[in-house]
Each structure stands twice: as C-alpha cells, then as structure tokens.
Design an enzyme around this catalytic site. Structure first.
Site, PDB file in Angstrom:
ATOM      1  N   THR A 176      -6.850  -2.244   4.148  1.00 40.11           N
ATOM      2  CA  THR A 176      -7.074  -2.234   3.224  1.00 40.11           C
ATOM      3  C   THR A 176      -7.224  -3.174   2.158  1.00 40.11           C
ATOM      4  O   THR A 176      -6.359  -3.768   1.028  1.00 40.11           O
ATOM      5  CB  THR A 176      -5.575  -0.827   1.666  1.00 40.11           C
ATOM      6  OG1 THR A 176      -6.595  -0.442   0.426  1.00 40.11           O
ATOM      7  CG2 THR A 176      -4.701  -1.602   0.927  1.00 40.11           C
TER       8      THR A 176
ATOM      9  N   LYS B 189      -9.393  -9.335  -1.349  1.00 44.15           N
ATOM     10  CA  LYS B 189      -7.912  -9.251  -2.607  1.00 44.15           C
ATOM     11  C   LYS B 189      -7.013  -7.660  -1.050  1.00 44.15           C
ATOM     12  O   LYS B 189      -7.736  -7.331  -0.107  1.00 44.15           O
ATOM     13  CB  LYS B 189      -8.386  -7.966  -3.656  1.00 44.15           C
ATOM     14  CG  LYS B 189      -9.793  -6.484  -2.529  1.00 44.15           C
ATOM     15  CD  LYS B 189      -8.679  -5.867  -2.000  1.00 44.15           C
ATOM     16  CE  LYS B 189      -7.508  -5.113  -3.259  1.00 44.15           C
ATOM     17  NZ  LYS B 189      -6.437  -3.876  -2.677  1.00 44.15           N
TER      18      LYS B 189
ATOM     19  N   THR C 225       1.526   6.567 -10.994  1.00 43.46           N
ATOM     20  CA  THR C 225       2.529   7.120 -11.773  1.00 43.46           C
ATOM     21  C   THR C 225       3.150   5.567 -12.883  1.00 43.46           C
ATOM     22  O   THR C 225       3.753   5.604 -14.572  1.00 43.46           O
ATOM     23  CB  THR C 225       3.711   7.550 -11.828  1.00 43.46           C
ATOM     24  OG1 THR C 225       4.782   6.419 -11.029  1.00 43.46           O
ATOM     25  CG2 THR C 225       3.637   8.899 -10.803  1.00 43.46           C
TER      26      THR C 225
ATOM     27  N   GLU D 180       3.248  -6.069  -0.402  1.00 47.51           N
ATOM     28  CA  GLU D 180       3.483  -5.432  -1.378  1.00 47.51           C
ATOM     29  C   GLU D 180       4.645  -5.536  -1.177  1.00 47.51           C
ATOM     30  O   GLU D 180       5.802  -5.219  -0.146  1.00 47.51           O
ATOM     31  CB  GLU D 180       3.655  -4.271  -1.435  1.00 47.51           C
ATOM     32  CG  GLU D 180       1.124  -3.627  -2.173  1.00 47.51           C
ATOM     33  CD  GLU D 180       1.652  -2.718  -1.858  1.00 47.51           C
ATOM     34  OE1 GLU D 180       0.386  -2.163  -3.065  1.00 47.51           O
ATOM     35  OE2 GLU D 180       1.898  -1.493  -1.331  1.00 47.51           O
TER      36      GLU D 180
ATOM     37  N   THR E 244      -5.542  -5.271  -6.994  1.00 45.50           N
ATOM     38  CA  THR E 244      -5.161  -3.706  -7.957  1.00 45.50           C
ATOM     39  C   THR E 244      -2.953  -4.363  -7.236  1.00 45.50           C
ATOM     40  O   THR E 244      -3.179  -4.730  -8.784  1.00 45.50           O
ATOM     41  CB  THR E 244      -5.207  -2.520  -6.308  1.00 45.50           C
ATOM     42  OG1 THR E 244      -4.948  -3.101  -5.328  1.00 45.50           O
ATOM     43  CG2 THR E 244      -6.695  -2.492  -6.347  1.00 45.50           C
TER      44      THR E 244
ATOM     45  N   ASN F 251       5.568   1.499  -4.115  1.00 45.83           N
ATOM     46  CA  ASN F 251       4.273   2.109  -3.482  1.00 45.83           C
ATOM     47  C   ASN F 251       4.931   3.979  -3.698  1.00 45.83           C
ATOM     48  O   ASN F 251       3.953   4.549  -4.285  1.00 45.83           O
ATOM     49  CB  ASN F 251       3.543   2.383  -1.574  1.00 45.83           C
ATOM     50  CG  ASN F 251       3.458   1.245  -1.797  1.00 45.83           C
ATOM     51  OD1 ASN F 251       2.284   1.636  -1.254  1.00 45.83           O
ATOM     52  ND2 ASN F 251       3.620  -0.197  -1.229  1.00 45.83           N
TER      53      ASN F 251
END
Length: 387
Positions: free
Chosen positions: A177, A166, A387, A260, A144, A382
């Site tokens: 996650t 992942k 969007t 991230e 992702t 995040n």
C-alpha cells in the site's frame, strides 16, 4: 528534495476537506510535454483509479497526476470508476489537458466513495496553488498513517530525478500500500520509460515488506519531460538508470523505516542460493515471517526462526533449495551458525537496525530485502484505523 526538483515540474498540496484537518489532495504536473510509465498493484481486487489509469496510459502519455488521501475509492463499484473519471476530467479542464493525460491515485479507507463535493472544489484550489515550490505540500498531502513525508532526489550529468511516496502499512511486494511518483527532466522517448522503471521498482519497492499485505491501490509512476535539454547518450542512460534506482531505493527505505509501529529496520541478504529467483523467494519468506519480525521487536537474535523461514520458502509447488549443513548465518556481522554448526555467539541486536546475512552455500544466487519488526503499536494502529 521534492518531486519538483527536476526542471519543468510544478506541484501543490491542499486541504480539500476529505480528511478532518490535514492536507489531503495533491497535483503534480509537467509544464513541458512528458512521457511516462506506471506499475500497478497485482492484487486481484483493484481500486477504480488503477483501472482508469491503465486505460488512460493506453491512450495518451501522462502529463499530470492527482492524488487524494483519506479515501481509497476501492470496492466502490461503478460509482468509483465514474468518480475517478470525473476527477481526471475536472483536473484536465483546470490544467488545459485532455482527461486521458491525467492519472488519478487514491489512498485511504477501502469501501468508501470519494466525497466529490469536496474533492472537485479542492482540485481548483490545488490547480491555483501549483508551483515549483509545491513539492513539500504535495508529499504531505498524500500521507495516511505515515508519520512523515517521504521524498528523495538524485542527479547525474545535467539532469535530476526527484520523487515522493507514501506508505506505512499494507506494505508487501507487487506492490504494497504505497504510492510513489518519480519525475525527471532526463529525455526519454514514448514507450521507453517502463524499461527504466521496472528494474528500479523490482530492486526497491518490490523488495520491501512491513506486514505482508498487498494493497488494492498501489502504484509507482514515472514522468520524464526532457526539460534538462541535455543530449541523450548511452552513458547518460546508465547514469539516469542509476539515479532512478537510487531515488526508488531511498523512498522504499523511508517507507519501511516509517512502517506502522516500526522500531527496527532489518536488511536481509541471502547469498549462495541455487539461483537468484530462489534467493529472492527465501529472502521474502524471512522478511514476512511473523516469528522473525516479532523476534526483531524483542531485540532477540532468535536465528532458529530465520532457518525455519528459509527452509519453508515456497518455490515451484514445493520449497526453495536449502541444505541445513551448508548454511552460515550472521546477525550484524556476528556468525551465529557456521556451516550448520552453532557458534554460541550472542550478537548485539539492541539497536534500531539489524542485518541478517544468510549464506546457503549452494550456488551464486543472491537477493536482498528490507523488512521491519512487528510491534504492539502495529496492532493498535490497525485496530483503531477507522475509529
């Protein structure tokens, strides 16, 4: 270096159209009868795939796993469960398996239904593409916000363990996650896999944190098909357990390193605690402290924040045992606090990795944890996720 490294496994990754242009649907299958085990998120809000997988594993041994990225199929009500069941049924039809032999995993945006009009035809394409060379595409298809695929392989006398994972954000124990699938051609009997998987997961995936958030979809699955043909021995079991731990550890490290916005990978080691459980509680508290993590981003050995976190680790309704005057603390091997007294040493923490060693001086308890810094980019990624 893929989930098909062990004998008797095939995989594929295809673009089904769930995501705009990236590979987004994977299948991994054992071509020999397999046994398996799974560990699932402990978040009380659980995705439909987790519910379906628990039910399937009570009925049958898993032979294949389907993974889609882009849509989590979590918080999607009864439709979500029906879609997960339909995915397993269609994959089973294509692979000539009962639906209960198929596990389904989803990752992506929560609250969005699976686009079944794209996913089901994509399963056909993935089934046709299955091959022993398909591991790399499968690893790419489950990503992702990951910036790179995560794969690992280890082996022992006559057998191989391979895995893919992942995970980049919402990384925290029990699980995070992250999805991980590990395969092996080592011979196991029904019901045995979980005994090897649980300690490997506890020492790896359940000992990492990027942002302290626990996902609704987390899963680690082990498939073992015995295709190596080797004879089972106690020494072989030990070698297999070590190889499984190695693969899980390497995948967990790759997840944290690819977190991230991550710019620093930090390894926290707590020793001298009253016991191992309290050591783990303290290590986890340090690893998840926003103040510790932002200091890591600033390349600042702000050791006072580590002490703050250590002294406030929740434990049995109170806090884990800590006595400030007994603490010795090291950053990258440099002692900054010696039995409660500052040393005026300013360690170099300017690099992309950092070790924080905390000796509490109380007992023999110890625990390790992998964490990362918290950067501006984490907020940006995040904030813009949907969007």
């Amino acid at each position: 270096m893929s989930v098909t490294a062990a004998k008797g496994f095939v995989a594929a990754g295809v673009h089904a159209g769930i995501r705009h242009s990236k590979l987004d649907l994977a299948i991994v299958r054992s071509t020999e009868p397999a046994v398996g085990a799974g560990m699932w998120t402990r978040n009380r809000v659980q995705a439909a795939c987790v519910t379906v997988n628990r039910e399937h594993m009570e009925l049958a041994e898993p032979q294949a796993v389907v993974v889609n990225s882009g849509v989590a199929n979590s918080a999607t009500g009864e439709r979500g469960k029906l879609d997960a069941l339909a995915t397993a049924a269609e994959a089973g039809r294509l692979l000539d398996l009962d639906a209960e032999h198929v596990l389904v995993l989803s990752t992506g945006v929560i609250g969005v239904p699976l686009p079944m009009g794209k996913l089901l035809p994509g399963l056909g394409a993935a089934a046709r593409a299955l091959s022993a060379e398909g591991g790399d595409d499968a690893a790419a298809a489950i990503m992702t916000t990951d910036t790179k695929p995560k794969q690992a392989v280890a082996g022992g006398p006559g057998f191989t363990v391979g895995g893919m994972a992942k995970g980049s954000g919402m990384i925290h124990p029990n699980l995070a996650t992250m999805l991980a699938l590990v395969t092996t051609d080592y011979p196991l009997e029904p019901g045995e896999a979980i005994g090897f998987l649980r300690p490997a997961v506890d020492a790896s995936f359940n000992s990492i944190s990027v942002d302290g958030d626990c996902s609704t979809n987390d899963a680690v699955i082990l498939l073992a098909n015995g295709a190596s043909g080797i004879e089972r021995t106690p020494a072989g079991d030990l070698a297999f357990a070590a190889a499984l731990r190695k693969v899980c550890r390497e995948l967990a490290e790759q997840i944290v390193a690819d977190g991230e916005g991550v710019t620093v990978l930090a390894e926290i080691e707590v020793t001298g605690a009253a016991d191992d459980k309290q050591a783990r509680a303290i290590a986890q508290r340090i690893a998840t402290s926003a103040l510790v993590k932002t200091a890591l981003f600033g390349r600042d050995a702000n050791w006072g924040r580590v002490l703050m976190a250590a002294g406030s680790a929740p434990w049995n309704g109170g806090y884990a045992a800590v006595e400030a005057e007994k603490i010795t603390l090291r950053y990258n091997g440099s002692v900054v606090l010696d039995k409660g007294a500052p040393t005026d040493v300013e360690p170099d923490v300017s690099g992309p990795s950092c070790t924080i060693d905390l000796d509490l001086g109380l007992g023999d308890g110890r625990a390790g944890y992998l964490t990362s810094d918290l950067s501006y980019d984490y907020v940006r990624i995040n904030a813009d996720y949907r969007t």
